[in-house]
Write an enzyme that holds these catalytic residues in place. Structure first.
Site, PDB file in Angstrom:
ATOM      1  N   GLY A   1     -60.109  84.575  16.846  1.00  0.00           N
ATOM      2  CA  GLY A   1     -60.763  83.730  17.829  1.00  0.00           C
ATOM      3  C   GLY A   1     -62.165  84.140  18.230  1.00  0.00           C
ATOM      4  O   GLY A   1     -62.754  85.086  17.712  1.00  0.00           O
TER       5      GLY A   1
ATOM      6  N   CYS B   1     -63.911  95.390  14.844  1.00  0.00           N
ATOM      7  CA  CYS B   1     -63.985  93.950  14.576  1.00  0.00           C
ATOM      8  C   CYS B   1     -64.183  93.167  15.876  1.00  0.00           C
ATOM      9  O   CYS B   1     -65.261  93.200  16.446  1.00  0.00           O
ATOM     10  CB  CYS B   1     -62.742  93.494  13.804  1.00  0.00           C
ATOM     11  SG  CYS B   1     -62.957  91.894  12.989  1.00  0.00           S
TER      12      CYS B   1
ATOM     13  N   HIS C   1     -63.279  96.887   8.905  1.00  0.00           N
ATOM     14  CA  HIS C   1     -61.943  97.440   9.130  1.00  0.00           C
ATOM     15  C   HIS C   1     -61.787  98.806   8.454  1.00  0.00           C
ATOM     16  O   HIS C   1     -61.558  98.888   7.250  1.00  0.00           O
ATOM     17  CB  HIS C   1     -60.870  96.483   8.595  1.00  0.00           C
ATOM     18  CG  HIS C   1     -60.635  95.308   9.490  1.00  0.00           C
ATOM     19  ND1 HIS C   1     -59.681  95.306  10.476  1.00  0.00           N
ATOM     20  CD2 HIS C   1     -61.255  94.114   9.563  1.00  0.00           C
ATOM     21  CE1 HIS C   1     -59.710  94.151  11.112  1.00  0.00           C
ATOM     22  NE2 HIS C   1     -60.665  93.412  10.580  1.00  0.00           N
TER      23      HIS C   1
ATOM     24  N   GLU D   1     -59.352 100.834   8.672  1.00  0.00           N
ATOM     25  CA  GLU D   1     -57.963 101.172   8.341  1.00  0.00           C
ATOM     26  C   GLU D   1     -57.590 100.763   6.914  1.00  0.00           C
ATOM     27  O   GLU D   1     -56.524 101.125   6.425  1.00  0.00           O
ATOM     28  CB  GLU D   1     -56.995 100.533   9.345  1.00  0.00           C
ATOM     29  CG  GLU D   1     -56.702  99.063   9.124  1.00  0.00           C
ATOM     30  CD  GLU D   1     -57.842  98.151   9.526  1.00  0.00           C
ATOM     31  OE1 GLU D   1     -57.804  96.960   9.154  1.00  0.00           O
ATOM     32  OE2 GLU D   1     -58.784  98.614  10.209  1.00  0.00           O
TER      33      GLU D   1
END
Length: 354
Positions: free
Chosen positions: A216, A241, A326, A328
């Protein structure tokens, strides 16, 4: 049976139904350039209410395995692909992509020229679309969507029982591997929702704060910005993010909706401090206005080489930083994983700004 993908632009793509064969969906159509990591992509909460187009022509050739999900089930609203592999031979596979989507109740359309579709999205930008069982006129499109409730509250500890640091993670739609990455550096993680107040978080006695990814418009979370302003004055803080965008907003910068976003595992990011370039995994439709950062206490420390968008921020002389990508790596390259170690080291060194 046939399936119809009708775009806000008026373009219509006809294909074959897969996954949940009868369900119809209205949502935001996006694309990802990832060639692998489709299971992690499908279960990434950042894709909530979005219809994912895979540009790579064959999806599912190594099946679906246990333990790769980034949330309990498929987060995407629908899937668009050229072809699903229906026969897989990977030793860890327990089902095909089609079976995975069917089990999750998620519709898909295959047999679509996804590269042509991607060019349409690139030309017109991310847009509303409908996936239906019958032809649909443009006037019937319903692209309305809301950010789903993808947050939860729980506590996670490292497998070996060590709890050298305690992270309070504000969950806007966190990926499982972010929590696992923190645990790998012996951090215990307490997850709270964006409804938490500063006092709620302070009462948990954290060593540091992580603002997670999520779906969103970042402006939808404006009510939490004053909490971020308080947290960054008290604790080491790391934003990922959406968390990166919220840190920027909390300090007076602005965000904007990108034409078609960054979604894939091949985005080069350059450090403005060292000149180093790393490959990153990204999934976002909004970005920080890099010029607006000039009027804030923050400093831009990384850019995306392809379009010079803002990829990293730091608050000088404070243990506060964020990245748009990201670290991860689920899916994606592992080059940025060291950022979790950087965050843990900041917590050890600072223990919060008292």
């Amino acid at each position: 049976m046939k399936k119809y993908l009708t775009l806000e632009s008026g373009d219509v793509f006809i294909g074959t139904a897969a996954g949940n064969l009868t369900k119809e969906i209205h949502g935001e159509l996006v694309f990802t350039t990832s060639m692998t990591g489709y299971q992690e992509t499908l279960t990434d909460p950042s894709y909530t209410n979005q219809m994912i187009t895979f540009t790579y022509p064959l999806i599912g050739n190594y099946g679906i395995s246990l333990g790769a999900n980034q949330s309990p089930s498929v987060a995407a609203a629908a899937v668009v692909a050229q072809e699903f592999a229906e026969t897989v031979y990977h030793y860890q596979s327990v089902m095909t992509v089609s079976q995975f989507l069917e089990k999750a109740g998620v519709p898909a359309i295959i047999g679509v020229d996804t590269r042509k579709l991607t060019k349409v999205i690139r030309e017109h930008g991310t847009m509303a679309a409908s996936l239906t069982n019958q032809p649909l006129s443009k006037s019937q499109l319903n692209g309305s969507q809301t950010v789903a409730d993808v947050v939860k509250s729980a506590t996670y500890s490292p497998a070996d029982g060590a709890q050298a640091t305690h992270v309070v993670l504000v969950d806007f739609g966190v990926k499982t591997n972010i929590i696992k990455s923190l645990q790998a550096f012996n951090a215990s993680v307490t997850v709270v929702t964006p409804e938490a107040t500063f006092q709620d978080i302070e009462a948990l006695h954290p060593d540091g704060i992580l603002l997670s990814n999520g779906p969103g418009n970042p402006e939808d979370f404006s009510a939490f910005l004053p909490v971020i302003s308080q947290l960054q004055n008290q604790y080491p803080l790391f934003g990922i993010c959406l968390g990166h965008q919220l840190l920027a907003l909390a300090n007076g910068a602005h965000t904007y909706k990108m034409p078609f976003g960054h979604r894939g595992i091949n985005h080069p990011v350059k450090s403005l401090k060292t000149g180093e370039v790393i490959m990153t995994s990204q999934n976002h439709g909004y970005a920080v206005d890099i010029d607006s950062v000039d009027n804030t206490p923050l400093e831009v420390t990384g850019i995306e080489i392809n379009d010079n968008t803002c990829e990293a921020l730091e608050y000088p002389n404070r243990p506060v930083f964020s990245v748009q990508y990201h670290p991860e790596a689920a899916p994606g390259p592992h080059e940025a994983r060291r950022l979790f170690n950087q965050f843990v080291e900041l917590m050890h060194a600072n223990g919060g700004i008292k």
